[in-house]
Design a protein around this motif. Structure first.
Motif, PDB file in Angstrom:
ATOM      1  N   TYR A  16     -14.032   1.693   9.047  1.00 52.12           N
ATOM      2  CA  TYR A  16     -12.760   2.084   8.408  1.00 52.12           C
ATOM      3  C   TYR A  16     -12.918   2.744   7.040  1.00 52.12           C
ATOM      4  CZ  TYR A  16     -10.774  -1.157  11.901  1.00 52.12           C
ATOM      5  OH  TYR A  16     -10.428  -1.807  13.069  1.00 52.12           O
ATOM      6  N   GLN A  17     -14.074   3.344   6.753  1.00 49.56           N
ATOM      7  CA  GLN A  17     -14.206   4.050   5.464  1.00 49.56           C
ATOM      8  C   GLN A  17     -13.789   5.504   5.643  1.00 49.56           C
ATOM      9  OE1 GLN A  17     -18.114   3.951   3.522  1.00 49.56           O
ATOM     10  NE2 GLN A  17     -17.093   4.046   1.530  1.00 49.56           N
ATOM     11  N   LEU A  67      -2.660  -6.434  13.575  1.00 48.47           N
ATOM     12  CA  LEU A  67      -2.127  -7.593  12.836  1.00 48.47           C
ATOM     13  C   LEU A  67      -0.611  -7.567  12.713  1.00 48.47           C
ATOM     14  CD1 LEU A  67      -4.714  -7.524   9.907  1.00 48.47           C
ATOM     15  CD2 LEU A  67      -4.764  -8.992  11.934  1.00 48.47           C
ATOM     16  N   GLU A  68      -0.013  -6.406  13.012  1.00 47.00           N
ATOM     17  CA  GLU A  68       1.399  -6.205  12.668  1.00 47.00           C
ATOM     18  C   GLU A  68       2.327  -7.202  13.356  1.00 47.00           C
ATOM     19  OE1 GLU A  68       2.962  -3.666  10.711  1.00 47.00           O
ATOM     20  OE2 GLU A  68       1.372  -2.189  10.379  1.00 47.00           O
ATOM     21  N   LYS A  69       1.931  -7.721  14.515  1.00 43.51           N
ATOM     22  CA  LYS A  69       2.840  -8.629  15.234  1.00 43.51           C
ATOM     23  C   LYS A  69       2.715 -10.084  14.778  1.00 43.51           C
ATOM     24  CE  LYS A  69       4.079  -6.208  19.424  1.00 43.51           C
ATOM     25  NZ  LYS A  69       3.068  -5.274  19.934  1.00 43.51           N
ATOM     26  N   ARG A 125      -2.284   3.009   8.089  1.00 40.55           N
ATOM     27  CA  ARG A 125      -1.628   1.826   8.639  1.00 40.55           C
ATOM     28  C   ARG A 125      -2.170   1.452  10.014  1.00 40.55           C
ATOM     29  NH1 ARG A 125       4.830   0.444   8.166  1.00 40.55           N
ATOM     30  NH2 ARG A 125       4.669  -1.566   9.236  1.00 40.55           N
ATOM     31  N   HIS A 126      -2.666   2.455  10.753  1.00 38.30           N
ATOM     32  CA  HIS A 126      -3.224   2.167  12.092  1.00 38.30           C
ATOM     33  C   HIS A 126      -4.348   1.136  12.024  1.00 38.30           C
ATOM     34  CE1 HIS A 126      -0.837   5.282  13.777  1.00 38.30           C
ATOM     35  NE2 HIS A 126      -1.467   6.254  13.143  1.00 38.30           N
ATOM     36  N   THR A 127      -5.048   1.138  10.908  1.00 39.79           N
ATOM     37  CA  THR A 127      -6.172   0.203  10.760  1.00 39.79           C
ATOM     38  C   THR A 127      -5.700  -1.248  10.861  1.00 39.79           C
ATOM     39  OG1 THR A 127      -7.162   1.842   9.286  1.00 39.79           O
ATOM     40  CG2 THR A 127      -8.123  -0.348   9.252  1.00 39.79           C
ATOM     41  N   ASP A 143       0.854  -1.200   0.000  1.00 35.21           N
ATOM     42  CA  ASP A 143       0.000   0.000   0.000  1.00 35.21           C
ATOM     43  C   ASP A 143       0.888   1.248   0.000  1.00 35.21           C
ATOM     44  OD1 ASP A 143      -3.228   0.507   1.037  1.00 35.21           O
ATOM     45  OD2 ASP A 143      -1.831   2.200   1.000  1.00 35.21           O
ATOM     46  N   ALA A 144       0.533   2.214  -0.827  1.00 33.21           N
ATOM     47  CA  ALA A 144       1.323   3.445  -0.942  1.00 33.21           C
ATOM     48  C   ALA A 144       1.006   4.437   0.172  1.00 33.21           C
ATOM     49  CB  ALA A 144       1.066   4.086  -2.297  1.00 33.21           C
ATOM     50  N   LEU A 145       0.025   4.138   1.001  1.00 38.24           N
ATOM     51  CA  LEU A 145      -0.412   5.057   2.071  1.00 38.24           C
ATOM     52  C   LEU A 145      -0.670   6.453   1.511  1.00 38.24           C
ATOM     53  CD1 LEU A 145       1.771   3.896   5.122  1.00 38.24           C
ATOM     54  CD2 LEU A 145      -0.579   3.261   4.535  1.00 38.24           C
TER      55      LEU A 145
END
Ligand code: NAD
Ligand code: TYD
Length: 372
Positions: free
Chosen positions: A212-213, A60-62, A54-56, A46-48
């Motif tokens: 998350y929209q 899951l990041e771990k 990314r907070h969304t 994702d290009a952000l």
């Protein structure tokens, strides 16, 4: 020919590249997928942009089999590297510039990301399949690797009040720079199946709503404006019709398409919930009055204001999902009443998610669209 995994009906874990996984539908899909298929590898590219967050995905990041990569789908070298290093068998392609109003203000980014970006991914996937003699895995009763292109019903154009809903064979007639760029990408995806035999599938869905929209879209915009006491701007006469699909039901549909859809096919996904914009906004106002304890203006329908129409505003969209229902057995799980209630409740309890998005950039965009 069957292999041992088919005989035992054991599902072989997939390795997914999810483009646009920090956006609205992509992030819901990533959460859905990680919850339902915890053994699968999920790589988000994702290009952000302003719409990516990314907070969304923070929860899951771990996870060991989750990876986030900040990058652009137009970057061919990056796409090649990720497909090969991660041994990707499934691309779920959500990344796009997605807002019609922004496409009217500046269509260039839409052509770049939606057309050139999709072309770049297709070329990378084509090379990935060819040069590595890549053979998509075959799960138990499951069809194998796929390039899933997530598209929109807007490619079919606008319906009259009595026209039948869009089917997979409705001719393309896009009316906005956004829908034209999505139509262009759909044609490329289709051509890569017919010309090169790539296992591509296209889905065309109706308007999604849910958690998350980004605040610029109709439903979050109305919820957030009501919470901060701002006008609720309804374009034109408010009689335009959209067919609303709860985002989790969309994710469930993409699940069956990835596992059991047929390469080269298109599947329409719709909620079978046609609603006029003004009626939708009034329903949202009732829900806000009921669920929000301290609204600045109450009843919040007092904030409804009819504003200048969007240029080229499509009058009506409606999706016929019969093919998906009959061939792959999907049905929506929530009614629009349930889905809207859940969505309003989510925006009420996730101020920490949306408040930072009302940035100076967003205010400048807002002024351009609503105060010009
Ligand atoms: P979104 O705008 O919320 O998210 C798009 C994501 O793509 C963002 O995270 C953004 O950072 C990322 N992105 C944009 N340009 C990129 C680039 N060049 N490289 C990498 N990442 C990039 O969009 P959404 O509403 O989640 O829509 C997802 C897909 O579904 C889109 O393809 C859209 O056309 C399609 N779709 C959406 C709807 C809807 O109601 N939201 C309806 C029909 C179809
Ligand atoms: P939107 O969420 O932008 O989705 P799309 O244009 O892709 O359908 O808009 C949904 C409908 O709501 C569309 O008919 C335009 C209308 N609309 C308003 O009336 N006011 C607004 O402020 C917005 C953002 C949309």
């Amino acid at each position: 020919m069957t292999n041992s995994s088919q005989q035992n009906n054991v599902r072989v874990p997939r390795r997914l590249l999810v483009t646009g996984g920090a956006g609205f539908i992509g992030s819901n899909f990533v959460h859905y997928w990680c919850e339902n298929y915890p053994d699968d590898r999920v790589v988000v590219l994702d290009a952000l942009t302003y719409a990516g967050n990314r907070h969304t995905l923070a929860a899951l990041e771990k996870r060991p089999n989750f990876r986030f990569v900040e990058g652009n789908i137009c970057d061919r070298a990056l796409a090649d590297r990720l497909l090969q290093a991660e041994k990707i068998d499934t691309v779920a392609h959500f990344a796009a510039e997605s807002h019609v109003d922004r496409s009217i203000l500046g269509p260039g980014a839409f052509v770049q990301t939606n057309v050139v970006g999709t072309f770049t991914l297709l070329e990378a996937f084509r090379q990935h399949c060819n040069t590595l003699s890549f053979i998509p895995p075959v799960d138990g009763g499951d069809r194998g690797g796929v390039f899933l292109h997530v598209s929109t019903d807007e490619v079919y154009g606008s319906l009259g009040p009595n026209d039948p809903a869009f089917t997979e064979t409705t001719p393309y007639a896009p009316n906005s720079p956004y829908s034209a760029s999505k139509a262009g990408s759909d044609h490329l995806v289709r051509a890569y199946h017919h010309t090169y035999g790539l296992p591509t599938i296209i889905t065309n869905c109706s308007n999604n709503y849910g958690p998350y929209q980004f605040p610029e879209k109709l439903i979050p915009l109305m919820c957030i404006n009501a919470l901060i006491g701002k006008n609720l701007p309804v374009y034109g006469d408010g009689q335009n019709v959209r067919d609303w699909l709860f985002v989790i039901d969309h994710c469930r549909a993409l699940d069956v398409v990835i596992h059991r859809g047929k390469p080269g096919e298109t599947y329409n996904i719709g909620g079978n919930n046609e609603v006029k914009n003004i009626d939708l906004v009034k329903t949202l106002c009732q829900l806000m009055d009921e669920l929000a304890p301290d609204l600045p203006v109450r009843p919040c329908s007092n904030l409804i204001s009819f504003v200048k129409d969007r240029p080229g505003h499509d009058r009506r969209y409606a999706i016929n999902s019969t093919k998906l229902k009959t061939q792959l057995g999907w049905t929506p799980s929530v009614t629009v009443e349930e889905g809207l209630r859940k969505t309003v409740a989510w925006y009420l309890t996730h101020r920490d998610w949306w408040e930072p998005l009302l940035s100076e950039e967003y205010q400048a965009y807002y002024r351009q669209v609503y105060v010009s």
